[in-house]
Scaffold this motif. Structure first.
Motif, PDB file in Angstrom:
ATOM      1  N   THR A  94       0.826  -1.207   0.000  1.00 30.42           N
ATOM      2  CA  THR A  94       0.000   0.000   0.000  1.00 30.42           C
ATOM      3  C   THR A  94       0.856   1.251   0.000  1.00 30.42           C
ATOM      4  N   VAL A  95       1.875   1.275   0.854  1.00 24.95           N
ATOM      5  CA  VAL A  95       2.740   2.449   0.931  1.00 24.95           C
ATOM      6  C   VAL A  95       3.537   2.623  -0.354  1.00 24.95           C
ATOM      7  N   LYS A  96       4.023   1.534  -0.917  1.00 28.93           N
ATOM      8  CA  LYS A  96       4.792   1.646  -2.162  1.00 28.93           C
ATOM      9  C   LYS A  96       3.922   2.187  -3.299  1.00 28.93           C
ATOM     10  N   ASN A  97       2.684   1.723  -3.390  1.00 25.19           N
ATOM     11  CA  ASN A  97       1.799   2.245  -4.427  1.00 25.19           C
ATOM     12  C   ASN A  97       1.445   3.706  -4.178  1.00 25.19           C
ATOM     13  N   ASP A  98       1.237   4.056  -2.913  1.00 26.31           N
ATOM     14  CA  ASP A  98       0.969   5.458  -2.587  1.00 26.31           C
ATOM     15  C   ASP A  98       2.155   6.339  -2.952  1.00 26.31           C
ATOM     16  N   MET A  99       3.373   5.846  -2.736  1.00 30.85           N
ATOM     17  CA  MET A  99       4.563   6.621  -3.083  1.00 30.85           C
ATOM     18  C   MET A  99       4.661   6.791  -4.591  1.00 30.85           C
ATOM     19  N   ARG A 100       4.392   5.733  -5.338  1.00 32.23           N
ATOM     20  CA  ARG A 100       4.429   5.854  -6.801  1.00 32.23           C
ATOM     21  C   ARG A 100       3.404   6.868  -7.291  1.00 32.23           C
ATOM     22  N   ALA A 101       2.225   6.840  -6.689  1.00 31.84           N
ATOM     23  CA  ALA A 101       1.183   7.797  -7.077  1.00 31.84           C
ATOM     24  C   ALA A 101       1.611   9.225  -6.735  1.00 31.84           C
ATOM     25  N   ALA A 102       2.176   9.409  -5.541  1.00 35.51           N
ATOM     26  CA  ALA A 102       2.639  10.738  -5.142  1.00 35.51           C
ATOM     27  C   ALA A 102       3.759  11.217  -6.056  1.00 35.51           C
ATOM     28  N   ALA A 103       4.670  10.312  -6.377  1.00 36.57           N
ATOM     29  CA  ALA A 103       5.781  10.664  -7.270  1.00 36.57           C
ATOM     30  C   ALA A 103       5.265  11.014  -8.660  1.00 36.57           C
ATOM     31  N   SER A 104       4.246  10.295  -9.119  1.00 35.60           N
ATOM     32  CA  SER A 104       3.715  10.577 -10.466  1.00 35.60           C
ATOM     33  C   SER A 104       3.138  11.983 -10.529  1.00 35.60           C
ATOM     34  N   ASP A 105       2.506  12.425  -9.442  1.00 37.05           N
ATOM     35  CA  ASP A 105       1.947  13.769  -9.392  1.00 37.05           C
ATOM     36  C   ASP A 105       3.053  14.817  -9.514  1.00 37.05           C
ATOM     37  N   LEU A 106       4.152  14.617  -8.774  1.00 31.60           N
ATOM     38  CA  LEU A 106       5.269  15.558  -8.828  1.00 31.60           C
ATOM     39  C   LEU A 106       5.955  15.533 -10.190  1.00 31.60           C
ATOM     40  N   VAL A 107       6.148  14.341 -10.753  1.00 28.22           N
ATOM     41  CA  VAL A 107       6.805  14.232 -12.056  1.00 28.22           C
ATOM     42  C   VAL A 107       5.930  14.852 -13.146  1.00 28.22           C
ATOM     43  N   TYR A 108       4.607  14.650 -13.044  1.00 30.53           N
ATOM     44  CA  TYR A 108       3.693  15.319 -13.976  1.00 30.53           C
ATOM     45  C   TYR A 108       3.860  16.832 -13.892  1.00 30.53           C
ATOM     46  N   LEU A 109       3.863  17.365 -12.674  1.00 34.59           N
ATOM     47  CA  LEU A 109       4.013  18.811 -12.502  1.00 34.59           C
ATOM     48  C   LEU A 109       5.332  19.297 -13.091  1.00 34.59           C
ATOM     49  N   THR A 110       6.400  18.522 -12.898  1.00 33.77           N
ATOM     50  CA  THR A 110       7.709  18.896 -13.426  1.00 33.77           C
ATOM     51  C   THR A 110       7.698  18.869 -14.953  1.00 33.77           C
ATOM     52  N   GLY A 111       7.013  17.891 -15.521  1.00 34.34           N
ATOM     53  CA  GLY A 111       6.862  17.852 -16.973  1.00 34.34           C
ATOM     54  C   GLY A 111       6.072  19.025 -17.494  1.00 34.34           C
ATOM     55  N   TRP A 112       5.009  19.391 -16.760  1.00 33.14           N
ATOM     56  CA  TRP A 112       4.202  20.547 -17.169  1.00 33.14           C
ATOM     57  C   TRP A 112       5.060  21.808 -17.148  1.00 33.14           C
ATOM     58  N   MET A 113       5.901  21.958 -16.121  1.00 35.98           N
ATOM     59  CA  MET A 113       6.762  23.138 -16.049  1.00 35.98           C
ATOM     60  C   MET A 113       7.764  23.149 -17.196  1.00 35.98           C
ATOM     61  N   ALA A 114       8.334  21.990 -17.528  1.00 35.57           N
ATOM     62  CA  ALA A 114       9.273  21.925 -18.644  1.00 35.57           C
ATOM     63  C   ALA A 114       8.579  22.296 -19.948  1.00 35.57           C
ATOM     64  N   MET A 115       7.357  21.773 -20.151  1.00 39.74           N
ATOM     65  CA  MET A 115       6.588  22.128 -21.336  1.00 39.74           C
ATOM     66  C   MET A 115       6.323  23.623 -21.376  1.00 39.74           C
ATOM     67  N   TYR A 116       5.911  24.176 -20.238  1.00 39.90           N
ATOM     68  CA  TYR A 116       5.574  25.596 -20.158  1.00 39.90           C
ATOM     69  C   TYR A 116       6.798  26.458 -20.420  1.00 39.90           C
ATOM     70  N   GLU A 117       7.967  25.955 -20.000  1.00 40.83           N
ATOM     71  CA  GLU A 117       9.210  26.688 -20.220  1.00 40.83           C
ATOM     72  C   GLU A 117       9.820  26.379 -21.591  1.00 40.83           C
ATOM     73  N   LYS A 118       9.038  25.682 -22.440  1.00 43.03           N
ATOM     74  CA  LYS A 118       9.411  25.431 -23.833  1.00 43.03           C
ATOM     75  C   LYS A 118      10.547  24.428 -23.978  1.00 43.03           C
ATOM     76  N   ALA A 119      10.827  23.636 -22.944  1.00 47.41           N
ATOM     77  CA  ALA A 119      11.762  22.515 -23.044  1.00 47.41           C
ATOM     78  C   ALA A 119      10.919  21.282 -23.373  1.00 47.41           C
ATOM     79  N   HIS A 120      10.435  21.203 -24.610  1.00 44.13           N
ATOM     80  CA  HIS A 120       9.378  20.256 -24.937  1.00 44.13           C
ATOM     81  C   HIS A 120       9.830  18.802 -24.919  1.00 44.13           C
ATOM     82  N   GLY A 121      11.034  18.528 -25.382  1.00 47.66           N
ATOM     83  CA  GLY A 121      11.518  17.155 -25.330  1.00 47.66           C
ATOM     84  C   GLY A 121      11.640  16.665 -23.896  1.00 47.66           C
ATOM     85  N   LEU A 122      12.174  17.500 -23.027  1.00 40.66           N
ATOM     86  CA  LEU A 122      12.307  17.150 -21.617  1.00 40.66           C
ATOM     87  C   LEU A 122      10.935  16.981 -20.982  1.00 40.66           C
TER      88      LEU A 122
END
Length: 343
Positions: A94-122
Motif C-alpha cells: 500500500t505504501v509503495k503504491n501510494d509513493m508511486r502515485a505521489a511521485a507521479s503527481d510531482l513528475v507530472y508537474l515537473t513535466g508541465w513546467m518543462a513544457m511551459y518553459e518550452k523545453a518540450h523534449g524534456l
C-alpha cells in the motif's frame, strides 16, 4: 545526478509520433522502476508519502508566484535526491503504491513546467515517466491528467490531430472520473476539436465541460485543478481556434476575473494572449493597458513563457510608437528589461 545538468536535457526533441499505451497495458517505464527497486535497503512509510505530497503542493505554489524557472529546478533536485530513493525503498504494498502515485503527481508537474518553459523534449520525457509511475501506483487520476498535459503540449506545438487524440485518450482512461476531472478533460477535448476545425464537437464538449464543472465542489487543487478561470480559458482557446477573435477576448477577460491574483504566472500568460488578440482586432490602447497588467506580474516572474510574451509585446508595439500609450509602454518595458538584465 546534479540538477544543474537539466540544461543538457532540454536538447531532447519532442516526438509527435510517440505511441501512448492504455492504462492497463504493460509499460517499459514500470519495468525499469521494478528493476531499479531491487535490493532495497531503506523502508518507507506513510510519512514519507506525505512529504512528497507536501513538497509537490509547495512547488506548485512557487510556480504560481515566481515562475517555472525557479520552481522546476527545485522539483528536479527533489526528484533526484529524495524521490528516487523513496521509489527504490521497501515498504508495504500500500505504501509503495501510494509513493508511486505521489511521485507521479510531482513528475507530472515537473513535466508541465518543462513544457511551459518550452523545453518540450524534456517535458515529454517527464510526462512518460509520470504515466509509468501512475500506472505502477494505480493512480488513474494522475494518468489521465498527464495525458491531458500531453494534449496541451501537442496543441501548443500545432500538432492538432495529436492534441485531439491525446485529449480523447485522457477522457477514455477516466471512465469513473469525478465532475471536476471530467470537466478538466472535456475542456481539453473541446480545444482539440476546435484545432481540427470540428466546430460542432468543440461546442458539444464545451457544454459538457460547463455541466460537469457545475457539479464540482469548490475545492482548489494545487496540481491539475480546474475552475471557472480554467473553463473560460478553454472557451477562449476554442473560440480563437475557430476564428472568433472578439469572442475569445471576452472569454479571456472572464477567465482573468475568475483567476486569483496570486497566480502570477497564469495571469501573465493570459494577459499576454489577451493583449495580442486585442491588438489583432485594432484596439491598440486597450492592448497597451492589458500589457501593463502583464508587466505588473512579469516584473517578479522568472519564466521562459513570460519572456516570450515580453518579446512579442515589444515587437508588436514597435510599429505603433507614434501613439503616446504605446511609447509609454515601450519605455516601461525598456526599463524593466534593464532591471532584469542587471539582476
Amino acid at each position: 545526478m546534479d540538477p544543474s545538468r537539466r540544461t543538457v536535457l532540454t536538447t531532447a526533441l519532442y516526438s509527435a509520433t510517440l505511441a501512448v499505451p492504455n492504462f492497463t497495458e504493460a509499460d517499459e517505464t514500470l519495468d525499469r522502476l521494478e528493476h531499479q527497486a531491487a535490493g532495497r535497503t531503506v523502508r518507507i512509510g506513510p510519512g514519507d508519502v506525505a512529504v512528497v505530497r507536501s513538497m509537490t503542493d509547495k512547488i506548485a505554489d512557487i510556480l504560481d508566484e515566481l515562475g517555472g524557472a525557479h520552481a522546476r529546478p527545485m522539483a528536479a533536485a527533489f526528484i533526484v535526491n529524495s524521490v528516487a530513493s523513496y521509489l527504490r525503498a521497501d515498504g508495504t504494498d500500500t505504501v509503495k503504491n501510494d509513493m508511486r502515485a505521489a511521485a507521479s503527481d510531482l513528475v507530472y508537474l515537473t513535466g508541465w513546467m518543462a513544457m511551459y518553459e518550452k523545453a518540450h523534449g524534456l517535458g515529454q520525457r517527464y510526462y512518460r515517466q509520470a504515466l509509468g509511475l501512475a500506472k505502477a501506483g494505480g493512480d488513474e487520476v494522475t494518468y489521465c491528467r498527464t495525458l491531458r498535459g500531453m494534449a496541451l503540449q501537442a496543441a501548443n506545438l500545432n500538432h492538432a490531430n495529436k492534441a485531439l487524440d491525446l485529449a480523447d485518450s485522457a477522457a477514455e482512461a477516466a471512465p469513473k472520473a469525478g465532475p471536476r476531472l471530467q470537466a478538466f478533460l472535456r475542456g481539453q477535448q473541446a480545444h482539440g476539436a476546435a484545432l481540427v476545425g470540428d466546430k460542432g464537437l468543440a461546442f458539444t464538449r464545451l457544454s459538457e465541460t460547463e455541466t460537469a464543472l457545475s457539479k464540482a465542489d469548490n475545492r482548489r487543487d494545487a496540481v491539475g485543478g480546474y475552475d471557472q478561470a480554467a473553463y473560460q480559458f478553454h472557451v477562449s482557446s476554442v473560440l480563437y481556434a475557430l476564428g472568433d477573435v472578439p469572442g475569445s477576448i471576452e472569454a479571456m477577460k472572464a477567465s482573468n476575473r475568475a483567476r486569483p491574483s496570486v497566480e502570477k504566472q497564469g495571469n501573465a500568460h493570459a494577459n499576454g494572449l489577451l493583449a495580442q488578440r486585442q491588438l489583432e482586432v485594432g484596439h491598440l490602447e486597450v492592448a497597451c493597458a492589458t500589457w501593463h497588467e502583464f508587466l505588473d506580474d512579469y516584473a517578479s516572474l522568472s519564466s521562459a513563457r513570460a519572456d516570450e510574451h515580453f518579446g512579442i509585446m515589444r515587437r508588436r508595439i514597435h510599429p505603433h510608437l507614434g501613439n503616446p500609450r504605446a511609447r509609454e509602454l515601450n519605455e516601461r518595458a525598456r526599463e524593466l528589461s534593464r532591471q532584469k538584465a542587471a539582476a
